[in-house]
Design a protein around this motif. Structure first.
Motif, mmCIF file in Angstrom:
data_model
loop_
_atom_site.group_PDB
_atom_site.id
_atom_site.type_symbol
_atom_site.label_atom_id
_atom_site.label_comp_id
_atom_site.label_asym_id
_atom_site.label_seq_id
_atom_site.Cartn_x
_atom_site.Cartn_y
_atom_site.Cartn_z
ATOM 1 N N LYS A 193 1.709 12.567 -9.048
ATOM 2 C CA LYS A 193 1.160 13.888 -8.742
ATOM 3 C C LYS A 193 2.234 14.962 -8.902
ATOM 4 O O LYS A 193 1.991 16.015 -9.498
ATOM 5 C CB LYS A 193 0.605 13.892 -7.317
ATOM 6 N N SER A 194 3.444 14.708 -8.400
ATOM 7 C CA SER A 194 4.521 15.696 -8.478
ATOM 8 C C SER A 194 4.954 15.953 -9.916
ATOM 9 O O SER A 194 5.463 17.019 -10.240
ATOM 10 C CB SER A 194 5.723 15.259 -7.639
ATOM 11 N N ARG A 195 4.744 14.986 -10.792
ATOM 12 C CA ARG A 195 5.103 15.127 -12.212
ATOM 13 C C ARG A 195 3.913 15.567 -13.067
ATOM 14 O O ARG A 195 4.003 15.579 -14.295
ATOM 15 C CB ARG A 195 5.627 13.790 -12.743
ATOM 16 N N ASP A 196 2.800 15.875 -12.418
ATOM 17 C CA ASP A 196 1.564 16.233 -13.120
ATOM 18 C C ASP A 196 1.185 15.187 -14.158
ATOM 19 O O ASP A 196 0.807 15.496 -15.282
ATOM 20 C CB ASP A 196 1.681 17.606 -13.800
ATOM 21 N N SER A 197 1.309 13.911 -13.756
ATOM 22 C CA SER A 197 1.019 12.828 -14.701
ATOM 23 C C SER A 197 0.091 11.772 -14.101
ATOM 24 O O SER A 197 0.274 10.583 -14.334
ATOM 25 C CB SER A 197 2.323 12.181 -15.173
ATOM 26 N N LEU A 198 -0.899 12.219 -13.326
ATOM 27 C CA LEU A 198 -1.867 11.267 -12.780
ATOM 28 C C LEU A 198 -2.622 10.597 -13.930
ATOM 29 O O LEU A 198 -3.022 11.257 -14.894
ATOM 30 C CB LEU A 198 -2.873 11.963 -11.862
ATOM 31 N N THR A 199 -2.816 9.325 -13.827
ATOM 32 C CA THR A 199 -3.590 8.585 -14.817
ATOM 33 C C THR A 199 -5.080 8.813 -14.587
ATOM 34 O O THR A 199 -5.862 8.865 -15.531
ATOM 35 C CB THR A 199 -3.275 7.074 -14.723
ATOM 36 N N THR A 200 -5.455 8.972 -13.320
ATOM 37 C CA THR A 200 -6.845 9.242 -12.952
ATOM 38 C C THR A 200 -6.967 10.726 -12.603
ATOM 39 O O THR A 200 -6.004 11.479 -12.709
ATOM 40 C CB THR A 200 -7.264 8.376 -11.755
ATOM 41 N N ARG A 201 -8.125 11.140 -12.134
ATOM 42 C CA ARG A 201 -8.343 12.566 -11.872
ATOM 43 C C ARG A 201 -7.940 13.029 -10.476
ATOM 44 O O ARG A 201 -7.740 14.211 -10.254
ATOM 45 C CB ARG A 201 -9.813 12.906 -12.095
ATOM 46 N N THR A 202 -7.855 12.111 -9.511
ATOM 47 C CA THR A 202 -7.574 12.516 -8.133
ATOM 48 C C THR A 202 -6.543 11.596 -7.502
ATOM 49 O O THR A 202 -6.323 10.476 -7.973
ATOM 50 C CB THR A 202 -8.850 12.465 -7.257
ATOM 51 N N LEU A 203 -5.947 12.063 -6.396
ATOM 52 C CA LEU A 203 -5.035 11.207 -5.641
ATOM 53 C C LEU A 203 -5.765 9.981 -5.128
ATOM 54 O O LEU A 203 -5.202 8.885 -5.081
ATOM 55 C CB LEU A 203 -4.449 11.969 -4.451
ATOM 56 N N HIS A 204 -7.022 10.161 -4.746
ATOM 57 C CA HIS A 204 -7.806 9.053 -4.201
ATOM 58 C C HIS A 204 -7.925 7.894 -5.189
ATOM 59 O O HIS A 204 -7.600 6.754 -4.885
ATOM 60 C CB HIS A 204 -9.217 9.529 -3.831
ATOM 61 N N SER A 205 -8.384 8.223 -6.379
ATOM 62 C CA SER A 205 -8.567 7.166 -7.380
ATOM 63 C C SER A 205 -7.218 6.660 -7.902
ATOM 64 O O SER A 205 -7.096 5.490 -8.263
ATOM 65 C CB SER A 205 -9.448 7.651 -8.533
ATOM 66 N N GLU A 206 -6.210 7.510 -7.899
ATOM 67 C CA GLU A 206 -4.873 7.084 -8.345
ATOM 68 C C GLU A 206 -4.301 6.024 -7.405
ATOM 69 O O GLU A 206 -3.659 5.070 -7.840
ATOM 70 C CB GLU A 206 -3.936 8.293 -8.424
ATOM 71 N N LEU A 207 -4.529 6.183 -6.095
ATOM 72 C CA LEU A 207 -4.054 5.190 -5.129
ATOM 73 C C LEU A 207 -4.732 3.842 -5.370
ATOM 74 O O LEU A 207 -4.073 2.804 -5.404
ATOM 75 C CB LEU A 207 -4.295 5.661 -3.699
ATOM 76 N N VAL A 208 -6.029 3.864 -5.564
ATOM 77 C CA VAL A 208 -6.765 2.628 -5.856
ATOM 78 C C VAL A 208 -6.244 2.016 -7.155
ATOM 79 O O VAL A 208 -5.982 0.812 -7.230
ATOM 80 C CB VAL A 208 -8.284 2.901 -5.953
ATOM 81 N N TYR A 209 -6.067 2.838 -8.170
ATOM 82 C CA TYR A 209 -5.567 2.388 -9.476
ATOM 83 C C TYR A 209 -4.179 1.752 -9.339
ATOM 84 O O TYR A 209 -3.932 0.667 -9.866
ATOM 85 C CB TYR A 209 -5.531 3.576 -10.434
ATOM 86 N N ASN A 210 -3.292 2.405 -8.615
ATOM 87 C CA ASN A 210 -1.931 1.880 -8.464
ATOM 88 C C ASN A 210 -1.890 0.587 -7.664
ATOM 89 O O ASN A 210 -1.058 -0.273 -7.933
ATOM 90 C CB ASN A 210 -1.012 2.931 -7.828
ATOM 91 N N TYR A 211 -2.764 0.427 -6.697
ATOM 92 C CA TYR A 211 -2.763 -0.803 -5.898
ATOM 93 C C TYR A 211 -3.415 -1.968 -6.636
ATOM 94 O O TYR A 211 -3.058 -3.120 -6.431
ATOM 95 C CB TYR A 211 -3.466 -0.604 -4.551
ATOM 96 N N SER A 212 -4.341 -1.677 -7.513
ATOM 97 C CA SER A 212 -5.197 -2.714 -8.088
ATOM 98 C C SER A 212 -4.488 -3.757 -8.951
ATOM 99 O O SER A 212 -4.966 -4.877 -9.059
ATOM 100 C CB SER A 212 -6.295 -2.075 -8.929
ATOM 101 N N LEU B 157 0.835 -1.199 0.000
ATOM 102 C CA LEU B 157 0.000 0.000 0.000
ATOM 103 C C LEU B 157 0.873 1.253 0.000
ATOM 104 O O LEU B 157 0.595 2.230 -0.699
ATOM 105 C CB LEU B 157 -0.935 -0.003 1.206
ATOM 106 N N LEU B 158 1.967 1.232 0.779
ATOM 107 C CA LEU B 158 2.897 2.357 0.793
ATOM 108 C C LEU B 158 3.569 2.531 -0.573
ATOM 109 O O LEU B 158 3.787 3.659 -1.028
ATOM 110 C CB LEU B 158 3.949 2.172 1.884
ATOM 111 N N ALA B 159 3.874 1.426 -1.235
ATOM 112 C CA ALA B 159 4.461 1.499 -2.581
ATOM 113 C C ALA B 159 3.478 2.153 -3.554
ATOM 114 O O ALA B 159 3.863 2.991 -4.369
ATOM 115 C CB ALA B 159 4.855 0.105 -3.067
ATOM 116 N N ALA B 160 2.215 1.783 -3.458
ATOM 117 C CA ALA B 160 1.193 2.376 -4.327
ATOM 118 C C ALA B 160 1.015 3.858 -4.010
ATOM 119 O O ALA B 160 0.861 4.681 -4.918
ATOM 120 C CB ALA B 160 -0.128 1.626 -4.160
ATOM 121 N N ALA B 161 1.052 4.218 -2.724
ATOM 122 C CA ALA B 161 0.927 5.623 -2.332
ATOM 123 C C ALA B 161 2.126 6.431 -2.828
ATOM 124 O O ALA B 161 1.970 7.558 -3.314
ATOM 125 C CB ALA B 161 0.799 5.730 -0.810
ATOM 126 N N HIS B 162 3.320 5.849 -2.729
ATOM 127 C CA HIS B 162 4.518 6.527 -3.213
ATOM 128 C C HIS B 162 4.433 6.762 -4.713
ATOM 129 O O HIS B 162 4.735 7.858 -5.213
ATOM 130 C CB HIS B 162 5.755 5.688 -2.868
#
Length: 141
Positions: A31-50, A20-25
């Motif tokens: 986010k820092s690179r302005d390259s989120l695949t999803t629209r929010t940090l919330h959904s990006e965390l779910v996306y990265n863990y999935s 989970l920490l790896a997905a959050a990182h």
């Protein structure tokens, strides 16, 4: 800065806090690179863990639904402010558990199927490491 809460439902897909920490990182780097695949940090965390490269599939597999019984609330830019902690507790109707209890609640068979982890792989590394490797390498594969 506003604190962001990310409610995630993994239905026993979290054997340890490290993946989970790896997905959050990974989420914070995007986010820092302005390259989120999803629209929010919330959904990006779910996306990265999935483990899926498809946003909709990720949210279906790991997002909260009507039948969710096991929820993890992740918080970005967190402080130890008790008022904020109480606000989160009011949002969730349930019992809080320690992160050390995740392993006991994890469904190894479901995790192996979800992440396509073989028994041979588990012979050389723990389940949490296998998930973490998949999270870290997903974009490269």
């Amino acid at each position: 800065m506003r604190h962001l809460y990310s409610p995630i439902c993994f239905d026993q897909l979290i054997p340890d806090v490290f993946p989970l920490l790896a997905a959050a990182h990974k989420t914070l780097i995007s986010k820092s690179r302005d390259s989120l695949t999803t629209r929010t940090l919330h959904s990006e965390l779910v996306y990265n863990y999935s483990g899926s490269k498809h946003i909709t599939e990720s949210l279906k597999r790991c997002g909260i639904s009507e039948s969710s019984t096991y929820v993890l609330a992740a918080r970005f830019n967190a402080t130890s402010d008790e008022i904020e902690q109480k606000a989160v507790e009011k949002l969730v109707n349930g019992k809080e558990i320690d992160l050390e209890e995740l392993g006991g609640r994890a469904d190894q068979a479901q995790i192996q199927k979800h992440y396509k982890i073989t028994s041979q792989e588990l012979g050389i590394s723990p389940l949490a490491d296998a998930i973490t490797c998949r999270i870290a390498a997903r974009d490269a594969l």
